[in-house]
Design a protein around this motif. Structure first.
Motif, PDB file in Angstrom:
ATOM      1  N   PHE A  99       0.812  -1.211   0.000  1.00  0.00           N
ATOM      2  CA  PHE A  99       0.000   0.000   0.000  1.00  0.00           C
ATOM      3  C   PHE A  99       0.850   1.269   0.000  1.00  0.00           C
ATOM      4  O   PHE A  99       0.372   2.327  -0.365  1.00  0.00           O
ATOM      5  N   ILE A 100       2.094   1.154   0.456  1.00  0.00           N
ATOM      6  CA  ILE A 100       3.001   2.312   0.522  1.00  0.00           C
ATOM      7  C   ILE A 100       4.287   1.944  -0.226  1.00  0.00           C
ATOM      8  O   ILE A 100       5.281   1.539   0.384  1.00  0.00           O
ATOM      9  N   PRO A 101       4.297   2.069  -1.553  1.00  0.00           N
ATOM     10  CA  PRO A 101       5.463   1.647  -2.327  1.00  0.00           C
ATOM     11  C   PRO A 101       6.583   2.688  -2.408  1.00  0.00           C
ATOM     12  O   PRO A 101       7.603   2.447  -3.039  1.00  0.00           O
ATOM     13  N   PHE A 102       6.392   3.861  -1.769  1.00  0.00           N
ATOM     14  CA  PHE A 102       7.359   4.944  -1.864  1.00  0.00           C
ATOM     15  C   PHE A 102       8.126   5.100  -0.559  1.00  0.00           C
ATOM     16  O   PHE A 102       7.788   4.497   0.451  1.00  0.00           O
ATOM     17  N   LYS A 103       9.130   5.962  -0.588  1.00  0.00           N
ATOM     18  CA  LYS A 103       9.863   6.271   0.627  1.00  0.00           C
ATOM     19  C   LYS A 103       8.899   6.870   1.650  1.00  0.00           C
ATOM     20  O   LYS A 103       8.224   7.850   1.376  1.00  0.00           O
ATOM     21  N   LEU A 104       8.846   6.280   2.832  1.00  0.00           N
ATOM     22  CA  LEU A 104       7.913   6.683   3.874  1.00  0.00           C
ATOM     23  C   LEU A 104       8.590   7.637   4.843  1.00  0.00           C
ATOM     24  O   LEU A 104       9.633   7.315   5.408  1.00  0.00           O
ATOM     25  N   GLU A 105       7.995   8.829   5.001  1.00  0.00           N
ATOM     26  CA  GLU A 105       8.553   9.809   5.934  1.00  0.00           C
ATOM     27  C   GLU A 105       7.884   9.743   7.294  1.00  0.00           C
ATOM     28  O   GLU A 105       8.543   9.646   8.312  1.00  0.00           O
ATOM     29  N   LYS A 106       6.555   9.840   7.306  1.00  0.00           N
ATOM     30  CA  LYS A 106       5.787   9.815   8.546  1.00  0.00           C
ATOM     31  C   LYS A 106       4.446   9.161   8.275  1.00  0.00           C
ATOM     32  O   LYS A 106       4.035   9.009   7.123  1.00  0.00           O
ATOM     33  N   TYR A 107       3.753   8.822   9.342  1.00  0.00           N
ATOM     34  CA  TYR A 107       2.415   8.264   9.220  1.00  0.00           C
ATOM     35  C   TYR A 107       1.648   8.538  10.504  1.00  0.00           C
ATOM     36  O   TYR A 107       2.226   8.871  11.537  1.00  0.00           O
ATOM     37  N   ARG A 108       0.352   8.363  10.444  1.00  0.00           N
ATOM     38  CA  ARG A 108      -0.516   8.385  11.616  1.00  0.00           C
ATOM     39  C   ARG A 108      -1.584   7.333  11.391  1.00  0.00           C
ATOM     40  O   ARG A 108      -2.066   7.151  10.271  1.00  0.00           O
ATOM     41  N   MET A 109      -1.953   6.630  12.438  1.00  0.00           N
ATOM     42  CA  MET A 109      -3.044   5.667  12.322  1.00  0.00           C
ATOM     43  C   MET A 109      -4.139   6.022  13.314  1.00  0.00           C
ATOM     44  O   MET A 109      -3.868   6.535  14.398  1.00  0.00           O
ATOM     45  N   ILE A 110      -5.369   5.746  12.902  1.00  0.00           N
ATOM     46  CA  ILE A 110      -6.546   6.064  13.690  1.00  0.00           C
ATOM     47  C   ILE A 110      -7.455   4.843  13.679  1.00  0.00           C
ATOM     48  O   ILE A 110      -7.812   4.347  12.603  1.00  0.00           O
ATOM     49  N   PRO A 111      -7.846   4.335  14.853  1.00  0.00           N
ATOM     50  CA  PRO A 111      -8.786   3.199  14.879  1.00  0.00           C
ATOM     51  C   PRO A 111     -10.128   3.589  14.260  1.00  0.00           C
ATOM     52  O   PRO A 111     -10.559   4.732  14.372  1.00  0.00           O
ATOM     53  N   THR A 112     -10.775   2.632  13.600  1.00  0.00           N
ATOM     54  CA  THR A 112     -12.081   2.885  12.991  1.00  0.00           C
ATOM     55  C   THR A 112     -13.181   2.250  13.836  1.00  0.00           C
ATOM     56  O   THR A 112     -12.924   1.360  14.638  1.00  0.00           O
ATOM     57  N   LYS A 113     -14.405   2.687  13.625  1.00  0.00           N
ATOM     58  CA  LYS A 113     -15.549   2.154  14.381  1.00  0.00           C
ATOM     59  C   LYS A 113     -15.825   0.691  14.054  1.00  0.00           C
ATOM     60  O   LYS A 113     -16.433  -0.023  14.837  1.00  0.00           O
ATOM     61  N   THR A 114     -15.378   0.230  12.890  1.00  0.00           N
ATOM     62  CA  THR A 114     -15.638  -1.147  12.479  1.00  0.00           C
ATOM     63  C   THR A 114     -14.597  -2.130  13.014  1.00  0.00           C
ATOM     64  O   THR A 114     -14.690  -3.324  12.758  1.00  0.00           O
ATOM     65  N   GLY A 115     -13.595  -1.638  13.741  1.00  0.00           N
ATOM     66  CA  GLY A 115     -12.602  -2.531  14.333  1.00  0.00           C
ATOM     67  C   GLY A 115     -11.278  -2.579  13.600  1.00  0.00           C
ATOM     68  O   GLY A 115     -10.369  -3.291  13.995  1.00  0.00           O
ATOM     69  N   GLY A 116     -11.163  -1.816  12.543  1.00  0.00           N
ATOM     70  CA  GLY A 116      -9.914  -1.769  11.789  1.00  0.00           C
ATOM     71  C   GLY A 116      -9.121  -0.520  12.131  1.00  0.00           C
ATOM     72  O   GLY A 116      -9.240   0.027  13.227  1.00  0.00           O
ATOM     73  N   VAL A 117      -8.349  -0.067  11.155  1.00  0.00           N
ATOM     74  CA  VAL A 117      -7.513   1.106  11.360  1.00  0.00           C
ATOM     75  C   VAL A 117      -7.373   1.874  10.052  1.00  0.00           C
ATOM     76  O   VAL A 117      -7.320   1.279   8.978  1.00  0.00           O
ATOM     77  N   ALA A 118      -7.375   3.194  10.149  1.00  0.00           N
ATOM     78  CA  ALA A 118      -7.129   4.053   8.990  1.00  0.00           C
ATOM     79  C   ALA A 118      -5.711   4.598   9.122  1.00  0.00           C
ATOM     80  O   ALA A 118      -5.258   4.910  10.222  1.00  0.00           O
ATOM     81  N   ILE A 119      -5.017   4.723   7.996  1.00  0.00           N
ATOM     82  CA  ILE A 119      -3.634   5.190   8.007  1.00  0.00           C
ATOM     83  C   ILE A 119      -3.474   6.326   7.011  1.00  0.00           C
ATOM     84  O   ILE A 119      -3.927   6.243   5.867  1.00  0.00           O
ATOM     85  N   VAL A 120      -2.816   7.380   7.472  1.00  0.00           N
ATOM     86  CA  VAL A 120      -2.409   8.491   6.622  1.00  0.00           C
ATOM     87  C   VAL A 120      -0.887   8.441   6.583  1.00  0.00           C
ATOM     88  O   VAL A 120      -0.241   8.397   7.640  1.00  0.00           O
ATOM     89  N   ALA A 121      -0.304   8.416   5.395  1.00  0.00           N
ATOM     90  CA  ALA A 121       1.146   8.307   5.250  1.00  0.00           C
ATOM     91  C   ALA A 121       1.684   9.432   4.377  1.00  0.00           C
ATOM     92  O   ALA A 121       1.133   9.720   3.319  1.00  0.00           O
ATOM     93  N   TRP A 122       2.751  10.080   4.854  1.00  0.00           N
ATOM     94  CA  TRP A 122       3.457  11.092   4.087  1.00  0.00           C
ATOM     95  C   TRP A 122       4.601  10.387   3.384  1.00  0.00           C
ATOM     96  O   TRP A 122       5.465   9.791   4.027  1.00  0.00           O
ATOM     97  N   VAL A 123       4.620  10.443   2.046  1.00  0.00           N
ATOM     98  CA  VAL A 123       5.603   9.705   1.257  1.00  0.00           C
ATOM     99  C   VAL A 123       6.320  10.624   0.275  1.00  0.00           C
ATOM    100  O   VAL A 123       5.887  11.739   0.002  1.00  0.00           O
TER     101      VAL A 123
END
Length: 146
Positions: A99-123
């Motif tokens: 899902f993140i094929p580029f150089k990864l600088e930073k990220y943040r993850m946030i739990p979702t109501k359905t039991g998973g997780v959302a991720i925002v990545a700066w690449v």
């Protein structure tokens, strides 16, 4: 917070320790040790993040690290390794290079109501450009939406 207690990430990297390790210590509501999970450890690990998903009583632990299967040519782009912990054990662990094929600088993850997780990545797709990726994973760490 986790199951009325808490989860604490401990990095043991002292020179006096023979085998450096990262441990996830889970405490109960009285702060007694409930479980200790040994996590994979790499000296390149950075940007550790723990998040508790209250909807499903699970912990997500992520960090930027070196994926030995992807970084074969010794170039370091940084891979996001995501671990799902539930019932005091590791349920799933996955490198997110797909899902993140580029150089990864930073990220943040946030739990979702359905039991998973959302991720925002700066690449960095190229050395001169930056981009922002957003995707959501379910409780099996499979892609829900991108």
């Amino acid at each position: 917070p986790y199951l009325d207690g808490s989860a604490v990430l401990i990095n043991v990297t002292s020179r006096s320790v023979a085998n450096p390790a990262t441990q996830l210590v889970i405490l109960d509501a009285d702060f007694n040790q409930n479980a200790v999970l040994n996590m994979t450890f790499n000296t390149a690990d950075r940007e550790h993040q723990l998040e508790y998903n209250k909807a499903k009583d699970r912990i997500f632990y992520a960090r930027i690290t070196k994926n030995p299967d992807v970084n074969l040519d010794n170039t370091y782009k940084g891979s996001l390794l995501l671990t799902l912990i539930q019932d005091n054990s590791i349920k799933h662990q996955k490198y997110l290079d797909k899902f993140i094929p580029f150089k990864l600088e930073k990220y943040r993850m946030i739990p979702t109501k359905t039991g998973g997780v959302a991720i925002v990545a700066w690449v960095r797709p190229t050395k001169d450009t930056r981009d922002l990726l957003f995707f959501e994973l379910d409780e099996n760490l499979e892609l829900v939406k991108r």
